[in-house]
Design a protein around this motif. Structure first.
Motif, PDB file in Angstrom:
ATOM      1  N   GLU A   1      29.270  59.258 -82.873  1.00 16.81           N
ATOM      2  CA  GLU A   1      30.661  59.513 -82.266  1.00 16.81           C
ATOM      3  C   GLU A   1      31.347  59.061 -83.811  1.00 16.81           C
ATOM      4  O   GLU A   1      32.484  59.961 -84.006  1.00 16.81           O
ATOM      5  CB  GLU A   1      31.263  57.947 -81.401  1.00 16.81           C
TER       6      GLU A   1
ATOM      7  N   TRP B   1      25.445  59.677 -78.773  1.00 12.52           N
ATOM      8  CA  TRP B   1      27.327  60.158 -78.557  1.00 12.52           C
ATOM      9  C   TRP B   1      27.435  58.529 -79.432  1.00 12.52           C
ATOM     10  O   TRP B   1      27.939  58.530 -80.086  1.00 12.52           O
ATOM     11  CB  TRP B   1      27.595  59.862 -77.581  1.00 12.52           C
ATOM     12  N   GLU B   2      26.634  57.747 -79.115  1.00  9.35           N
ATOM     13  CA  GLU B   2      26.369  56.086 -79.421  1.00  9.35           C
ATOM     14  C   GLU B   2      27.160  56.087 -80.829  1.00  9.35           C
ATOM     15  O   GLU B   2      27.295  55.382 -81.489  1.00  9.35           O
ATOM     16  CB  GLU B   2      25.970  55.024 -78.567  1.00  9.35           C
TER      17      GLU B   2
ATOM     18  N   ALA C   1      29.210  62.348 -70.309  1.00 12.88           N
ATOM     19  CA  ALA C   1      28.386  60.882 -71.189  1.00 12.88           C
ATOM     20  C   ALA C   1      29.191  60.467 -72.121  1.00 12.88           C
ATOM     21  O   ALA C   1      29.829  59.545 -72.450  1.00 12.88           O
ATOM     22  CB  ALA C   1      27.744  61.883 -71.725  1.00 12.88           C
ATOM     23  N   MET C   2      30.617  61.631 -72.517  1.00 15.23           N
ATOM     24  CA  MET C   2      31.820  60.906 -73.681  1.00 15.23           C
ATOM     25  C   MET C   2      32.498  60.985 -73.127  1.00 15.23           C
ATOM     26  O   MET C   2      33.989  59.958 -73.767  1.00 15.23           O
ATOM     27  CB  MET C   2      31.870  62.944 -74.270  1.00 15.23           C
TER      28      MET C   2
ATOM     29  N   ARG D   1      23.456  63.748 -69.001  1.00 11.05           N
ATOM     30  CA  ARG D   1      24.333  62.434 -68.839  1.00 11.05           C
ATOM     31  C   ARG D   1      23.676  61.315 -69.908  1.00 11.05           C
ATOM     32  O   ARG D   1      23.883  60.606 -70.811  1.00 11.05           O
ATOM     33  CB  ARG D   1      24.842  61.718 -68.118  1.00 11.05           C
ATOM     34  N   GLN D   2      22.217  60.092 -69.682  1.00 14.18           N
ATOM     35  CA  GLN D   2      22.205  59.329 -70.477  1.00 14.18           C
ATOM     36  C   GLN D   2      21.565  59.734 -71.587  1.00 14.18           C
ATOM     37  O   GLN D   2      21.885  59.007 -72.539  1.00 14.18           O
ATOM     38  CB  GLN D   2      20.495  59.652 -69.563  1.00 14.18           C
TER      39      GLN D   2
ATOM     40  N   GLU E   1      24.538  59.876 -73.600  1.00 11.29           N
ATOM     41  CA  GLU E   1      25.068  58.911 -73.793  1.00 11.29           C
ATOM     42  C   GLU E   1      24.898  58.004 -74.584  1.00 11.29           C
ATOM     43  O   GLU E   1      25.507  57.682 -76.100  1.00 11.29           O
ATOM     44  CB  GLU E   1      25.061  58.149 -72.653  1.00 11.29           C
ATOM     45  N   ASP E   2      23.461  58.041 -74.930  1.00  9.62           N
ATOM     46  CA  ASP E   2      23.435  57.406 -76.045  1.00  9.62           C
ATOM     47  C   ASP E   2      22.967  57.649 -77.885  1.00  9.62           C
ATOM     48  O   ASP E   2      23.251  57.391 -78.787  1.00  9.62           O
ATOM     49  CB  ASP E   2      21.433  57.237 -75.905  1.00  9.62           C
TER      50      ASP E   2
ATOM     51  N   ARG F   1      35.602  58.646 -70.128  1.00  8.16           N
ATOM     52  CA  ARG F   1      35.669  57.181 -69.493  1.00  8.16           C
ATOM     53  C   ARG F   1      37.276  57.446 -68.680  1.00  8.16           C
ATOM     54  O   ARG F   1      38.010  58.344 -69.324  1.00  8.16           O
ATOM     55  CB  ARG F   1      36.293  56.390 -70.775  1.00  8.16           C
TER      56      ARG F   1
END
Lengths: 244, 236, 278
Positions: free
Chosen positions: B130, B126-127, B51-52, B119-120, B123-124, B54
């Protein structure tokens, strides 16, 4: 109490030719600036002038596209506990008020016993003791921002960046946050803050950094800035805003 | 047992206190919970990492994990079978037709679920977190425990989904476990066996017991979640 | 906190794996790959406790079709195979996968069909003729279609009947691709004929309108054999315990145990071991 005296100062913060652009649009251009240890520095400017961006670059959350940003001992980076930041909207973890502070203290590597002690000290210092067990996310907006400030305070930073910390608060909340800013300053923490509340700027500023369309328009002592700003953009900015 | 009403059959089974049934239920829970535990230990941090971060090929990895959520259990079972068979690469371990093999097969089935859903969730989060977390020096691997803990209420769903898939599954455990009485017979393979014997009421009775267990577990997770949510003041 | 949870989960996982690996030690049980007919009829449930009482050896039975059971033995995943397709068994031994084939017992196949008997085979004694009539009438027939011993026996009978089910088989001939029980379930639901081993039939509970329409033809004999997987091929095979199991099956005691197994007073398997050694 706050640790400005501990260790050597990371100030001044020196910006040399700092530029930042996104998708070809220049948001900050050729900013040269030195922020010293004295007084409270307020960054002013119209919406989109680049105030928040400048704070994020100084705190190390973003990397400049051009130029350099350095403390006295090296380039800036996020996560350095010697400088902290409080955001416009407080970002609190989904746990109790106390646990939010404990988490931040854990991140700077404080031993567990010391963490607990400092968290209690912090909560007591700002009258948040009664909220300690409450889930942080159900606190009122004002309480949340005070908790975010307290969390930053617990880290004992040398420098505190504040990005429009009161813009979402009512007058009482604003007053509480301003009192906390004063407490930081008394403890020796350097305050670098953005706001678009001119009355607040007059109350708090020792010096003003004025941004206009991504450029540094002027940097003056507060009294001088509000009486006779040197730059044309600052004059019209103050004129436009004064009726407020 | 030739009781023709499945509810009566289920009740008679439970009331008899049959040690065979107890063994089957215990094995089912042991296998499924072990697979779940392993999947969580691997899946949660890997999901958070995915998730974090790239990196090139990340999209393919995400798509791959999502697709694997639909992996047919029989295929997973066959793959583990070929792996563990004495003639396969892990043959010398002698794990085929043991509960360990069943744990492996179910882990293959539920790891993608735990991984994709966590992950989903992360990811939310972390947005949202962050900037603050990086400001606090809580980034990279250090942020993973923070994010998983703060996503705990949503992650319960991932855990229950994993448990559901594993406990309801028969194809994989039948192939790698062999449905050996007293060793690798779970509730689902016993249902398959009783169906094959034409003991349909008994099969359905076992199904009711499985459903009951799943209900109890889900109910427990729900109540726990409600309680924790209230005490954490969660709006969602 | 999360770290603690992770640590506990990991610990539990290791314990679970360890506990199951423990069951793998040298003194552990032997694995027998057998057929659905022996397992589902309850034969093993009846005789294995006696064997264990005598020798202390535990037997784990995996019930598969004969084809799959032999494949399991070929891969070395069982110590013994106990199946019912003599031709395949001979090949298994000839290829070096098995030590030697021992005949143990037999039962018989029975032709099952709906009571209404649309093809009119009731009362016939020639199974090949009966199958030919089913094909001629296009009456529904459910085949295992899974390479099991029963399936192979069925295909031999079609051959004897002069019917090529691959050619003439249309909507009336259906392969279930499953075990005996599921195939009987299909036949029961669709009023179809099918060939079943008597053991599975006797223990089958979902008969519906099905009943035995033809039995007793000599060609319906269903011979079971047992083979030790060759230790030369798969050194990990528990040859001593596996051979002990085979020796017991063909011994008077084992043979009697098989003969004693009854469902509703009816004997399912008839011991016929050639050597009454021991």
């Amino acid at each position: 109490m706050v640790s400005a005296a501990e260790g050597s100062s990371i100030l001044p913060l020196t910006l040399r030719g700092v530029g930042y652009s996104v998708a070809g649009r220049v948001l900050l251009d050729a900013v040269d600036l030195e922020i010293g240890p004295e007084g409270r520095t307020l960054i002013l400017g119209a919406n989109g002038a680049g105030k928040s961006l400048l704070l994020r670059l100084c705190h190390g959350l973003l990397q400049p596209g051009a130029g350099s940003i350095r403390w006295s001992d090296g380039p800036t980076r996020a996560g350095d506990p010697r400088h902290a930041m409080v955001f416009q909207r407080p970002i609190l973890l989904r746990r109790s008020a106390r646990a939010n502070i404990l988490h931040a203290l854990a991140m700077i590597g404080l031993p567990a016993a010391e963490r607990r002690q400092r968290a209690e000290e912090t909560l007591a210092r700002f009258g948040l003791g009664a909220l300690a067990e409450r889930p942080a996310r159900v606190l009122s907006g004002g309480e949340q921002q005070r908790l975010a400030m307290a969390r930053a305070w617990s880290l004992k930073p040398q420098v505190l960046f504040l990005d429009e910390p009161t813009s979402a608060l009512d007058p009482a909340g604003t007053r509480a946050v301003e009192e906390m800013i004063a407490a930081f300053a008394e403890g020796g923490t350097k305050i670098v803050m953005t706001t678009h509340d001119l009355a607040q700027a007059r109350r708090l500023a020792d010096e003003v950094v004025f941004l206009h369309q991504g450029r540094l328009a002027e940097r003056t002592g507060a009294a001088e800035f509000f009486d006779m700003p040197a730059s044309a953009p600052a004059r019209s900015f103050l004129k436009g805003e004064l009726p407020w | 047992m030739s009781e023709s009403n499945p509810f009566v059959a289920a009740w008679l089974l439970i009331a008899s206190g049959d040690p065979t049934l107890a063994g089957i239920v215990a094995l089912s829970l042991r296998v499924t919970l072990s697979a779940l535990a392993i999947s969580l230990v691997i899946g949660l941090p890997c999901g958070a990492f995915l998730a974090m971060s790239r990196f090139p090929g990340r999209g393919l990895l995400v798509i791959g994990c999502n697709a694997l959520m639909g992996l047919p259990p029989v295929v997973a079972g066959l793959a583990i079978y070929l792996l563990l068979s004495r003639s396969g690469p892990l043959g010398p371990l002698g794990l085929l037709f043991t509960p360990s093999a069943m744990v492996m097969a179910q882990t293959v089935l539920i790891l993608p679920i735990v991984l994709s859903l966590s992950r989903q969730v992360v990811e939310d989060l972390w947005e949202e977190y962050e900037e603050q977390l990086r400001s606090l020096g809580c980034s990279g691997a250090r942020a993973i425990p923070t994010l998983l803990w703060d996503g705990r209420f949503s992650l319960i769903t991932a855990i229950l989904a994993g448990f559901g898939r594993a406990s309801a599954e028969v194809g994989a455990v039948l192939i790698v476990g062999g449905n050996i009485a007293g060793h690798t017979r779970t509730i689902t393979t016993a249902i398959a066996l009783e169906t094959a014997k034409g003991e349909l009421a008994l099969a359905l009775g076992l199904g009711i017991i499985l459903l009951g267990l799943t209900l109890i577990l889900n109910g427990g997770a729900y109540l726990m979640g409600q309680y924790a949510r209230r005490s954490a003041g969660q709006p969602w | 906190m999360v770290r603690k949870v992770a640590a506990v989960s990991l610990f539990l996982a290791v314990v679970a794996l360890g506990a199951s690996a423990q069951a793998q030690s040298e003194a552990g049980p032997i694995t027998v790959a057998s057929t659905t007919s022996t397992e589902q009829s309850g034969l093993f449930g009846a005789i294995l406790p006696r064997f264990r009482a005598r020798t202390g050896i535990e037997v784990k039975v995996i019930a598969q079709g004969t084809g799959q059971a032999l494949e399991t033995g070929r891969r070395g995943d069982s110590d013994v195979v106990f199946v019912h397709d003599p031709a395949s068994e001979e090949r298994f031994v000839a290829e070096g996968f098995g030590v030697r084939r021992h005949e143990v017992m037999y039962n018989d196949f029975v032709l099952i069909g709906p009571k209404a008997d649309p093809a009119g085979v009731r009362g016939m004694t020639d199974v090949a003729a009966a199958l030919a009539r089913i094909a001629a009438r296009g009456a529904r027939f459910a085949s295992r279609g899974d390479e099991s011993g029963t399936h192979k026996a069925e295909l031999r009978l079609w051959q004897a009947a002069g019917v090529d089910v691959r050619q003439t088989g249309g909507a009336w001939y259906r392969e279930t691709g499953s075990g005996m029980g599921p195939t009987l379930n299909v036949a029961s639901a669709g009023d179809a004929y099918t060939l079943a081993d008597r053991g599975t039939w006797l223990s089958f509970r979902n008969r519906g309108e099905l009943e035995i329409l033809l039995a007793g033809d000599r060609r319906l004999l269903n011979q079971y054999g047992v083979i030790l997987v060759h230790p030369a091929r798969h050194p990990h095979v528990r040859a001593r315990q596996g051979q002990a199991f085979i020796d017991w099956l063909v011994s008077p005691e084992g043979q009697k145990a098989i003969a004693d197994f009854r469902i509703g007073g009816e004997q399912l398997f008839f011991p016929n071991a050639k050597e009454s050694a021991s």
